[in-house]
Design a protein around this motif. Structure first.
Motif, PDB file in Angstrom:
ATOM      1  N   ALA A 112       5.791  -6.783  22.800  1.00  0.00           N
ATOM      2  CA  ALA A 112       5.943  -6.572  21.432  1.00  0.00           C
ATOM      3  C   ALA A 112       5.764  -4.879  21.517  1.00  0.00           C
ATOM      4  N   ALA A 113       5.043  -4.846  22.373  1.00  0.00           N
ATOM      5  CA  ALA A 113       5.205  -3.332  22.911  1.00  0.00           C
ATOM      6  C   ALA A 113       6.353  -2.423  22.821  1.00  0.00           C
ATOM      7  N   PHE A 114       7.228  -3.519  23.449  1.00  0.00           N
ATOM      8  CA  PHE A 114       8.332  -3.189  23.421  1.00  0.00           C
ATOM      9  C   PHE A 114       9.471  -3.110  22.451  1.00  0.00           C
ATOM     10  N   VAL A 115       9.625  -4.136  21.821  1.00  0.00           N
ATOM     11  CA  VAL A 115       9.941  -3.974  20.609  1.00  0.00           C
ATOM     12  C   VAL A 115       9.573  -2.601  19.554  1.00  0.00           C
TER      13      VAL A 115
ATOM     14  N   ILE B 251       5.462 -11.004  17.755  1.00  0.00           N
ATOM     15  CA  ILE B 251       7.259 -10.446  18.013  1.00  0.00           C
ATOM     16  C   ILE B 251       7.689  -9.979  16.504  1.00  0.00           C
ATOM     17  N   VAL B 252       7.021 -11.226  15.631  1.00  0.00           N
ATOM     18  CA  VAL B 252       7.634 -11.160  14.281  1.00  0.00           C
ATOM     19  C   VAL B 252       6.497 -10.583  13.636  1.00  0.00           C
ATOM     20  N   LEU B 253       5.425  -9.966  13.858  1.00  0.00           N
ATOM     21  CA  LEU B 253       4.435  -8.614  13.830  1.00  0.00           C
ATOM     22  C   LEU B 253       5.065  -7.394  14.489  1.00  0.00           C
ATOM     23  N   ALA B 254       5.388  -7.138  15.566  1.00  0.00           N
ATOM     24  CA  ALA B 254       5.958  -6.206  16.303  1.00  0.00           C
ATOM     25  C   ALA B 254       7.288  -5.774  15.233  1.00  0.00           C
ATOM     26  N   VAL B 255       8.412  -6.484  15.148  1.00  0.00           N
ATOM     27  CA  VAL B 255       9.740  -6.356  14.630  1.00  0.00           C
ATOM     28  C   VAL B 255       9.240  -5.732  12.591  1.00  0.00           C
ATOM     29  N   ALA B 256       8.281  -6.607  11.677  1.00  0.00           N
ATOM     30  CA  ALA B 256       7.637  -6.099  10.735  1.00  0.00           C
ATOM     31  C   ALA B 256       7.075  -4.658  10.736  1.00  0.00           C
ATOM     32  N   ILE B 257       6.795  -4.120  11.746  1.00  0.00           N
ATOM     33  CA  ILE B 257       5.828  -3.406  11.873  1.00  0.00           C
ATOM     34  C   ILE B 257       7.043  -2.539  12.152  1.00  0.00           C
ATOM     35  N   ARG B 258       7.890  -2.814  12.716  1.00  0.00           N
ATOM     36  CA  ARG B 258       8.692  -0.907  12.864  1.00  0.00           C
ATOM     37  C   ARG B 258      10.058  -0.926  11.795  1.00  0.00           C
ATOM     38  N   LEU B 259      10.281  -2.113  11.383  1.00  0.00           N
ATOM     39  CA  LEU B 259      10.947  -1.971  10.162  1.00  0.00           C
ATOM     40  C   LEU B 259      10.129  -1.478   8.912  1.00  0.00           C
ATOM     41  N   VAL B 260       8.795  -1.672   8.804  1.00  0.00           N
ATOM     42  CA  VAL B 260       7.841  -0.871   7.345  1.00  0.00           C
ATOM     43  C   VAL B 260       8.021   0.729   8.567  1.00  0.00           C
ATOM     44  N   ILE B 261       7.243   1.060   9.391  1.00  0.00           N
ATOM     45  CA  ILE B 261       8.068   2.680   9.824  1.00  0.00           C
ATOM     46  C   ILE B 261       9.791   3.376   9.319  1.00  0.00           C
TER      47      ILE B 261
ATOM     48  N   PHE C 116      12.208  -3.355   2.033  1.00  0.00           N
ATOM     49  CA  PHE C 116      13.103  -3.026   2.762  1.00  0.00           C
ATOM     50  C   PHE C 116      12.091  -4.776   3.717  1.00  0.00           C
ATOM     51  N   VAL C 117      11.221  -4.804   4.106  1.00  0.00           N
ATOM     52  CA  VAL C 117      10.429  -5.959   5.108  1.00  0.00           C
ATOM     53  C   VAL C 117      10.114  -6.577   3.488  1.00  0.00           C
ATOM     54  N   ALA C 118      10.022  -6.032   2.837  1.00  0.00           N
ATOM     55  CA  ALA C 118       9.343  -7.299   1.408  1.00  0.00           C
ATOM     56  C   ALA C 118      10.241  -8.487   1.103  1.00  0.00           C
ATOM     57  N   LYS C 119      11.011  -7.815   1.608  1.00  0.00           N
ATOM     58  CA  LYS C 119      12.653  -9.072   1.313  1.00  0.00           C
ATOM     59  C   LYS C 119      13.358  -9.474   2.305  1.00  0.00           C
ATOM     60  N   LEU C 120      13.009  -9.229   3.105  1.00  0.00           N
ATOM     61  CA  LEU C 120      12.428 -10.183   4.952  1.00  0.00           C
ATOM     62  C   LEU C 120      11.669 -11.075   4.277  1.00  0.00           C
ATOM     63  N   ALA C 121      10.794 -10.891   4.130  1.00  0.00           N
ATOM     64  CA  ALA C 121       9.326 -11.354   3.967  1.00  0.00           C
ATOM     65  C   ALA C 121       9.378 -13.557   3.809  1.00  0.00           C
ATOM     66  N   PRO C 122      10.910 -13.619   3.472  1.00  0.00           N
ATOM     67  CA  PRO C 122      10.417 -14.940   3.235  1.00  0.00           C
ATOM     68  C   PRO C 122      11.452 -15.433   4.196  1.00  0.00           C
ATOM     69  N   ALA C 123      12.183 -14.931   5.207  1.00  0.00           N
ATOM     70  CA  ALA C 123      12.417 -15.289   6.599  1.00  0.00           C
ATOM     71  C   ALA C 123      11.693 -15.159   7.497  1.00  0.00           C
ATOM     72  N   LEU C 124      10.900 -14.206   7.339  1.00  0.00           N
ATOM     73  CA  LEU C 124       9.488 -14.126   8.125  1.00  0.00           C
ATOM     74  C   LEU C 124       8.634 -15.719   8.501  1.00  0.00           C
ATOM     75  N   VAL C 125       8.536 -15.774   7.221  1.00  0.00           N
ATOM     76  CA  VAL C 125       7.346 -16.349   6.733  1.00  0.00           C
ATOM     77  C   VAL C 125       7.841 -18.163   7.247  1.00  0.00           C
ATOM     78  N   VAL C 126       9.070 -18.895   6.655  1.00  0.00           N
ATOM     79  CA  VAL C 126      10.188 -19.466   7.625  1.00  0.00           C
ATOM     80  C   VAL C 126      10.698 -19.431   8.858  1.00  0.00           C
ATOM     81  N   LEU C 127      10.255 -18.177   9.502  1.00  0.00           N
ATOM     82  CA  LEU C 127       9.857 -18.472  11.185  1.00  0.00           C
ATOM     83  C   LEU C 127       8.627 -18.996  11.517  1.00  0.00           C
ATOM     84  N   VAL C 128       7.504 -18.342  10.937  1.00  0.00           N
ATOM     85  CA  VAL C 128       6.155 -18.538  11.273  1.00  0.00           C
ATOM     86  C   VAL C 128       6.116 -20.748  11.365  1.00  0.00           C
TER      87      VAL C 128
END
Length: 409
Positions: free
Chosen positions: A126-129, A167-177, A183-195
């Motif tokens: 997660a730190a790497f991502v 990893i999902v949380l790390a990707v979301a934080i990196r994309l928010v920054i 942009f992350v809000a548009k990907l929220a459904p995909a992240l929910v499906v992945l979870v």
């Protein structure tokens, strides 16, 4: 972003879970059955616990609003968030390699892994991502995708949801920054499906057939998977523990301070707070057949209530707001050790489901990661300087050549 993640977890724990218990009133052998709630009455105990949960949530909300108002009035508050530089890529590669070495050691049962290092098995990727950067966006993307695929494979191999969720949380934080919250809000459904897919696949492999039992009781398959997610998010049961605890406060003032201080020691030198909660609070709260070797989440609201009632709830949740703000600032630091320590707390479960004593335990582990990162960064920096500096032989030879040129123009 950290507050939003906490809000999602608390919604599942303190809203969705009580709503499920209220509407389903599960019996023996059914999903999320609780002997105490069934004996007292689900409706009765939920009505007693919800005001305590609401007090905790309102305290956090007011604390966040006050913090945002204070931050907005500070000089330079209108500046955009600058992506942290983070540790050197070499340091991140070392942490990633150490993570896989420890994972293999744990999986094979070879050797002993110290408690303060065990967390790297879930945190290294997660730190790497979150921090990894290279010249050329495409090269970084493919490296990050490869790390993500490795985490999915490890989740299946180790039957653990934590790597994928981290990893999902790390990707979301990196994309928010880097891209912004929209942009992350548009990907929220995909992240929910992945979870949901993660829970739906891994829970049965672990022998936890929550979704299957829910479907067997007449619920839709998607609802069954959602129930398995709600089952994992539980800071409501600790509030019931606090309400039913017969000898409040749980810890005296001196013992609470002692636990806070010892919590800053590396794990393995003291019993984790979650384990003490299991043995000393839940077992006493009319659940004597509770497994004694399971470390349970307690949450700031439950821990504060069992210590000092409503005042304890307010104080613990205000302390959590302060800790969350501090962690968010640390994770955005340009100092490698500080950034890694902050990021370690972002991915630590204590920030979502632990009380302040658990948060202090997480701080101890995070500080050890930060110190390790500082040592590695210092070593790589010194090595790079030695590599870039001309050798003494070369400098001496250059002086001789310049002397000859002066004597023989």
């Amino acid at each position: 972003m950290l507050f939003k993640t906490q809000a999602v977890y608390w919604f599942l724990s303190l809203v969705a879970r009580p709503a499920y218990l209220w509407t389903r009133t599960p019996g023996i052998g059914e999903t999320m059955y609780d002997y105490r709630m069934a004996t007292i009455g689900y409706e009765s105990i939920i009505l007693d616990a919800l005001p305590v949960a609401a007090l905790g949530c309102w305290t956090v909300a007011i604390g966040v609003v006050c913090g945002a108002l204070i931050a907005s009035n500070r000089p330079g508050s209108s500046r955009k968030v600058v992506p942290p530089s983070g540790p050197n890529p070499e340091v991140l590669w070392v942490l990633l390699g150490l993570m896989w070495i420890l994972r293999i050691a744990v999986l094979s049962g070879v050797g002993f892994v110290p408690g303060f290092l065990y967390g790297i098995t879930n945190f290294g990727a997660a730190a790497f991502v979150l921090f990894y950067k290279r010249s050329g966006a495409q090269s970084s993307t493919w490296v990050l995708v490869a790390v993500g695929i490795g985490e999915v494979a490890w989740s299946v191999l180790a039957l653990s949801k934590t790597p994928v969720l981290s990893i999902v949380l790390a990707v979301a934080i990196r994309l928010v920054i880097e891209r912004g919250a929209k942009f992350v809000a548009k990907l929220a459904p995909a992240l929910v499906v992945l979870v949901l897919v993660t829970f739906g696949v891994l829970q049965p492999l672990r022998g936890i057939d929550t979704a299957s039992h829910a479907v067997a009781s007449g619920q839709a398959p998607l609802e069954g998977v959602a129930v398995s997610v709600i089952e994992r998010a539980d800071t409501f049961a600790p509030i019931v523990d606090a309400l039913l605890y017969p000898y409040p406060p749980w810890l005296g003032a001196e013992e609470f301070i002692e636990s806070a201080v010892t919590g800053l020691l590396p794990l393995g030198l003291h019993d984790p707070v979650g384990l003490r909660w299991t043995r000393e609070v839940r077992t006493e709260a009319h659940l004597s057949f509770q497994y004694q070797d399971v470390s349970l989440a307690q949450g700031t609201t439950a821990e504060g209530y069992v210590q000092a009632g409503a005042l304890g709830v307010i104080l613990e949740n205000l302390a959590l707001v302060f800790a969350t703000l501090a962690v968010s600032r640390l994770a955005l630091s340009d100092k490698p050790g500080v950034a890694i320590a902050g990021a370690a707390m972002v991915f630590d479960s204590s920030m979502y489901e632990g009380g302040m004593l658990s948060v202090l335990e997480g701080c101890a582990v995070a500080l050890s990661y930060g110190f390790l990162t500082y040592i590695l960064s210092l070593w790589f920096r010194v090595s790079q300087r030695r590599h870039d500096r001309p050798s003494s032989r070369y400098r001496f030879g250059a002086r001789i050549d310049r002397g000859k040129q002066r004597r023989n123009p």
